[in-house]
Design a protein around this motif. Structure first.
Motif, PDB file in Angstrom:
ATOM      1  N   LEU A 391       0.914  -1.080  -0.554  1.00  0.00           N
ATOM      2  CA  LEU A 391      -0.085   0.256  -0.014  1.00  0.00           C
ATOM      3  C   LEU A 391       1.013   1.248   0.197  1.00  0.00           C
ATOM      4  O   LEU A 391       0.044   2.368  -0.511  1.00  0.00           O
ATOM      5  N   GLY A 392       2.286   1.260   0.292  1.00  0.00           N
ATOM      6  CA  GLY A 392       3.170   2.577   0.726  1.00  0.00           C
ATOM      7  C   GLY A 392       3.621   2.425  -0.396  1.00  0.00           C
ATOM      8  O   GLY A 392       3.132   3.947  -1.077  1.00  0.00           O
ATOM      9  N   HIS A 393       3.787   1.874  -2.144  1.00  0.00           N
ATOM     10  CA  HIS A 393       3.761   1.904  -3.141  1.00  0.00           C
ATOM     11  C   HIS A 393       2.852   1.960  -4.465  1.00  0.00           C
ATOM     12  O   HIS A 393       3.094   2.966  -4.455  1.00  0.00           O
ATOM     13  N   ALA A 394       1.918   1.995  -3.261  1.00  0.00           N
ATOM     14  CA  ALA A 394       0.283   2.104  -3.692  1.00  0.00           C
ATOM     15  C   ALA A 394       0.449   4.001  -3.624  1.00  0.00           C
ATOM     16  O   ALA A 394       0.612   4.648  -4.518  1.00  0.00           O
ATOM     17  N   PHE A 395       0.600   4.683  -2.667  1.00  0.00           N
ATOM     18  CA  PHE A 395       0.114   5.860  -2.227  1.00  0.00           C
ATOM     19  C   PHE A 395       1.601   6.814  -3.992  1.00  0.00           C
ATOM     20  O   PHE A 395       1.126   8.180  -3.115  1.00  0.00           O
ATOM     21  N   HIS A 396       2.606   5.891  -3.095  1.00  0.00           N
ATOM     22  CA  HIS A 396       3.690   6.804  -3.974  1.00  0.00           C
ATOM     23  C   HIS A 396       2.983   7.476  -4.962  1.00  0.00           C
ATOM     24  O   HIS A 396       3.755   7.793  -6.090  1.00  0.00           O
ATOM     25  N   ASN A 397       2.781   6.037  -5.793  1.00  0.00           N
ATOM     26  CA  ASN A 397       2.317   6.523  -7.533  1.00  0.00           C
ATOM     27  C   ASN A 397       0.779   7.347  -6.887  1.00  0.00           C
ATOM     28  O   ASN A 397       0.923   8.299  -8.404  1.00  0.00           O
ATOM     29  N   GLU A 544       2.124  17.288  10.348  1.00  0.00           N
ATOM     30  CA  GLU A 544       2.374  18.312   9.482  1.00  0.00           C
ATOM     31  C   GLU A 544       3.430  18.141   8.630  1.00  0.00           C
ATOM     32  O   GLU A 544       3.428  18.518   7.565  1.00  0.00           O
ATOM     33  N   PHE A 545       3.839  16.555   9.459  1.00  0.00           N
ATOM     34  CA  PHE A 545       4.949  16.188   7.996  1.00  0.00           C
ATOM     35  C   PHE A 545       4.495  15.325   6.304  1.00  0.00           C
ATOM     36  O   PHE A 545       5.412  15.518   5.919  1.00  0.00           O
ATOM     37  N   GLU A 546       2.773  15.551   6.880  1.00  0.00           N
ATOM     38  CA  GLU A 546       3.187  14.540   5.476  1.00  0.00           C
ATOM     39  C   GLU A 546       2.664  15.339   4.257  1.00  0.00           C
ATOM     40  O   GLU A 546       3.362  15.074   3.211  1.00  0.00           O
ATOM     41  N   LYS A 547       2.958  16.860   4.439  1.00  0.00           N
ATOM     42  CA  LYS A 547       3.184  17.991   2.960  1.00  0.00           C
ATOM     43  C   LYS A 547       4.809  18.249   3.436  1.00  0.00           C
ATOM     44  O   LYS A 547       4.705  17.610   1.986  1.00  0.00           O
ATOM     45  N   ASP A 548       5.160  17.908   3.772  1.00  0.00           N
ATOM     46  CA  ASP A 548       6.650  17.750   3.811  1.00  0.00           C
ATOM     47  C   ASP A 548       7.373  16.090   2.969  1.00  0.00           C
ATOM     48  O   ASP A 548       7.998  16.423   1.627  1.00  0.00           O
ATOM     49  N   TYR A 549       6.176  15.457   2.870  1.00  0.00           N
ATOM     50  CA  TYR A 549       6.040  13.753   2.950  1.00  0.00           C
ATOM     51  C   TYR A 549       5.902  13.929   1.508  1.00  0.00           C
ATOM     52  O   TYR A 549       6.424  13.466   0.639  1.00  0.00           O
ATOM     53  N   LEU A 550       4.688  14.345   1.034  1.00  0.00           N
ATOM     54  CA  LEU A 550       4.450  14.438   0.122  1.00  0.00           C
ATOM     55  C   LEU A 550       5.408  15.213  -0.935  1.00  0.00           C
ATOM     56  O   LEU A 550       5.552  14.646  -2.474  1.00  0.00           O
ATOM     57  N   ALA A 551       5.832  16.109  -0.745  1.00  0.00           N
ATOM     58  CA  ALA A 551       6.440  17.101  -1.428  1.00  0.00           C
ATOM     59  C   ALA A 551       7.923  16.105  -2.155  1.00  0.00           C
ATOM     60  O   ALA A 551       8.911  16.119  -3.191  1.00  0.00           O
ATOM     61  N   LEU A 552       8.425  15.115  -1.223  1.00  0.00           N
ATOM     62  CA  LEU A 552       9.383  14.357  -1.391  1.00  0.00           C
ATOM     63  C   LEU A 552       9.150  13.979  -2.058  1.00  0.00           C
ATOM     64  O   LEU A 552      10.133  13.332  -3.174  1.00  0.00           O
TER      65      LEU A 552
END
Length: 598
Positions: A391-397, A544-552
Motif C-alpha cells: 500500500l505504501g508503493h500505491a501511495f507513492h503512485n 504536519e510532516f505529511e505535506k513535506d513527505y508528499l513534496a519529497l
C-alpha cells in the motif's frame, strides 16, 4: 467457507478492462499505443538537432508525447502482470505480453534516438533552451538524457541491440522464471509426502517446526545442486549479453549504468557500504543470540526466518484493514483516505487460494490513476506488514499523479521509500500494542530480520554480483566458481555468522536474473536507511510532516538522489555520517532484543 468481510479479498480488474485477456478494450489500448509509436517514429525521422531557442516548443511537444506513451505502456504492462499473477495459466496473456514487449523495445530505441539528436545541440543553446518555460520543468531529465546519449551507440546499432534483447537478453530472464516455476519439490511433512512449488518450499523457512524447515532447506539444496549447470548457463548468458553491450558503449565500470539509473554518485554508494561494513558486529550478536535460542552455537540458515516465541494469534483480514487504517490516519489524513479508497474500490487481491503466483507486488495504472496490490493473506502479522508495504508503493503512485509523464519515473533506490515507511508505521504500532514479552519479541525479531536482510544479505548479494561480473569479463564462470564466489560473499556480508549458508543462493535469488535493472540489490539497503531518516522526522513532527513527505515523493522523479535528500532532509549522503545515523536506530533494536532474551 470464505470469510465474509466488509472489504473484498479480491481485486477488480474489470473496471480497468473488462473480460481479462479477452478484453477488446485492452486490445484497443495496445493499438492506440502502437499508433502513437508510429507517429512518434515518423516525427523523429523529420526532426533535426535544434538550432534556435524558438525550437524549444517543438522539443517540449515530443517530450510530452514520450511521457504520454510511457504512462500508457506502464498501464499495459501492469495489466498483463496482474492477469498472469492471478492466473499463471492464462493462455492469452503471454501473447499480449509479447506484443507489449515489442512496443517497449521500439519505445526504448526511439527514446535513444531522440537523446542522440539532443546530444548534438550546441552547449550554450542547450542551456538556453532548458531555461525556456516549455522545458524548464524537464531540466533534470533532459540533462540526464544528454548524459546517457553520450554512452549510446549509433542509432542503427542501438535499434539492433533493442531488437536482440527481446529474444536474447530478456528471453533468458523469462526462461529463468519459467524454469524455476516448473520445478517441484517433494518433502515429507507430518508423515505425508507433499509436492510443492519452489515458492511453497521456500515459504517453509518460517514454519514453527525446525525439522520441517531443515527438510525444506536440504530438499531445495539438492535440487539446486542437480540443476546448477542449467542456471549457471542462464546467468552467464545474461551477464555476457550485458557486458558485450557495455563493451560496445565503452563502459568499463560495471556499476556505471546502475549508478546512473539510481541517480547516485559512486562516492555515495561507497559511503553507504563503508558504514554498513563497520556495523556488522551488533547484528552478528543478534544472530548468535537467536541461534542459541534454537539450541545452536551459530545461526543455521534454515532457522533465520523461524518465528521467535511463536505466536498463534490470527489476524483476520478485516482486523488487518482496520489496524492499517487506524495507524495510517495517525500519520496523515491523505495516506489514510487514499488507503481507505484502495480497500473500498477493490484494488487488493489478497485471497489465499491455489493457482495464483507467489510473492507480493504493487502495480501502477497511471492512465486510470489507480494501483493494484497483489498478495496472499494468511492471517499473520507478517501478512499485515506485507499489505502495508505494498500500500505504501500505491501511495507513492498516488503522490505522483499531478506530475508530468517523464518526471514520474523515480529511481529504484527511492522506489522502496514509501513502502518501507508504511511498513514501519504498522510494525511500530504493533510493537506498541504488544500485550506480552513473547509478542514483543516476535515483532522485534521481524524488525531485526529486515535490518539483517538490508545490512548483511543485500551486502552479500552486491559483493557476489560485482565479483561475478568482473570475472565474467574474462569468459564463462563455471557453477563451481559461482558457488565459491557466493560462499566468499556470504562470509563477508554476514561477517561469518552462518554455519551453513546456501552456496547456491545465486540460483534461487531472482534479482540476479532481472534484466530490466542491473544490480538489483544495493537500492534496497539505500532505501531502507534513507527511510529510517524520514521516519524519524515524521515521528518528531507528527501529522504536519505529511505535506513535506508528499513534496519529497513528488520530487523523487526529477532530481538527483543527492539533491533530493539535501533539499528535503538537509543531509549529505556522500558522508558516512548520514548512513551511520540510520544504522544506529537498528542497533538499538538489537540491544532491546538481547535484553529481552537474556
Amino acid at each position: 467457507m470464505k470469510e465474509e468481510t466488509k472489504y473484498s479479498h479480491n481485486w477488480n480488474l474489470d473496471n480497468l478492462y473488462p473480460d481479462g485477456s479477452d478484453s477488446s478494450q485492452f486490445r484497443d489500448h495496445i493499438k492506440h499505443i502502437e499508433i502513437k509509436m508510429c507517429n512518434l517514429e515518423d516525427e523523429l525521422n523529420h526532426f533535426n538537432t535544434p538550432q534556435e531557442i524558438s525550437e524549444s516548443s517543438k522539443v517540449a511537444d515530443i517530450i510530452d508525447t514520450i511521457g504520454y506513451i510511457r504512462i500508457n505502456l506502464s498501464q499495459a504492462n501492469s495489466y498483463i502482470t496482474c492477469l498472469l499473477a492471478q492466473n499463471p495459466k492464462d493462455q492469452n496473456a503471454p501473447t499480449l505480453k509479447g506484443k507489449i514487449s515489442s512496443i517497449n523495445a521500439r519505445f526504448e530505441a526511439t527514446l535513444k534516438k531522440l537523446q542522440k539528436i539532443l546530444l548534438r545541440t550546441d552547449h550554450q543553446l542547450w542551456e538556453d533552451i532548458l531555461e525556456t518555460p516549455d522545458l524548464h520543468s524537464y531540466n533534470f531529465i533532459l540533462n540526464e538524457w544528454r548524459k546517457k546519449a553520450d554512452m549510446h551507440l549509433p542509432d542503427d546499432e542501438e535499434s539492433l541491440v533493442a531488437d536482440l534483447m527481446v529474444d536474447g537478453y530478456h528471453a533468458w530472464g523469462e526462461f529463468y522464471h519459467s524454469l524455476i516455476g516448473s520445478i517441484k519439490v517433494n518433502i515429507q511433512i507430518d508423515g505425508e509426502r507433499k509436492e510443492l512449488s519452489v515458492g511453497q518450499a521456500i515459504n517453509l523457512r518460517s514454519h514453527p517446526d525446525e525439522e520441517v524447515r531443515k527438510k525444506s532447506f536440504y530438499a531445495l539444496e539438492e535440487i539446486w545442486k542437480e540443476k546448477e549447470e542449467q542456471f549457471a548457463k542462464i546467468l552467464n548468458h545474461i551477464a555476457g549479453f550485458r557486458l558485450q553491450v557495455y563493451k560496445k558503449r565503452r563502459l568499463e565500470n560495471i556499476l556505471e549504468e546502475p549508478l546512473i539509473e539510481n541517480r547516485i554518485k559512486e562516492e555515495t554508494l561507497n559511503a553507504m557500504w563503508r558504514a554498513v561494513s563497520k556495523s556488522k558486529q551488533p547484528f552478528n550478536k543478534y544472530l548468535n543470540q537467536k541461534a542459541n535460542m534454537n539450541g545452536h552455537a551459530k545461526m543455521k540458515l534454515y532457522n533465520f526466518w523461524s518465528p521467535i516465541k511463536n505466536t498463534d494469534r490470527k489476524i483476520k483480514y478485516e482486523e488487518a484493514v482496520s489496524f492499517i487504517l487506524k495507524h495510517f490516519s495517525q500519520f496523515g489524513t491523505e495516506l489514510e483516505s487514499f488507503t481507505r479508497q484502495a480497500f473500498v474500490s477493490e484494488w487488493i487481491e489478497a485471497e489465499d487460494r491455489p493457482n495464483k503466483s507467489m510473492g507480493a507486488f504493487c502495480a501502477s495504472f497511471p492512465v486510470s490513476g489507480e494501483s493494484r496490490v497483489f498478495m496472499t493473506y494468511g492471517n499473520r502479522i507478517t501478512n499485515v506488514l506485507t499489505l502495508a508495504h505494498e500500500l505504501g508503493h500505491a501511495f507513492h503512485n498516488h503522490a505522483m499523479k499531478p506530475i508530468k509523464g517523464i518526471n514520474r519515473q523515480y529511481p529504484m533506490c527511492i522506489a522502496e521509500t514509501a513502502s518501507t515507511f508504511a511498513e514501519m508505521i504498522i510494525l511500530d504500532a504493533a510493537l506498541a500494542k504488544a500485550e506480552s514479552t513473547e509478542e514483543k519479541l516476535f515483532l522485534l525479531d521481524e524488525k531485526l530480520k529486515r535490518s539483517v536482510m538490508n545490512f548483511m544479505n543485500i551486502h552479500s548479494r552486491f559483493l557476489f554480483e560485482k565479483r561475478f561480473y568482473e570475472e565474467r569479463k574474462s569468459g564463462i564462470v563455471p557453477s563451481s566458481r559461482l558457488n565459491e564466489l557466493m560462499q566468499e560473499a556470504i562470509d563477508e556480508g554476514y561477517d561469518g555468522s552462518f554455519s551453513n549458508a546456501s552456496i547456491h543462493s545465486w540460483v534461487w535469488t531472482p534479482h540476479y536474473y532481472i534484466t530490466k535493472s542491473p544490480f538489483y540489490n544495493f537500492p534496497y539497503t539505500f532505501g531502507y536507511i534513507f527511510t529510517l531518516s524520514i521516519y524519524a522526522r515524521a515521528k518528531e513532527k507528527g501529522k504536519e510532516f505529511e505535506k513535506d513527505y508528499l513534496a519529497l515523493l513528488r520530487d523523487s522523479g526529477s532530481m538527483s538522489t543527492e539533491d533530493l535528500v539535501m533539499k528535503h532532509l538537509g543531509e549529505d549522503i556522500t558522508s558516512e555520517t548520514f548512513w551511520e545515523q540510520g544504522i544506529e536506530l537498528c542497533v538499538r533494536d538489537v540491544e532491546e532484543f538481547i535484553t529481552l532474551t537474556s
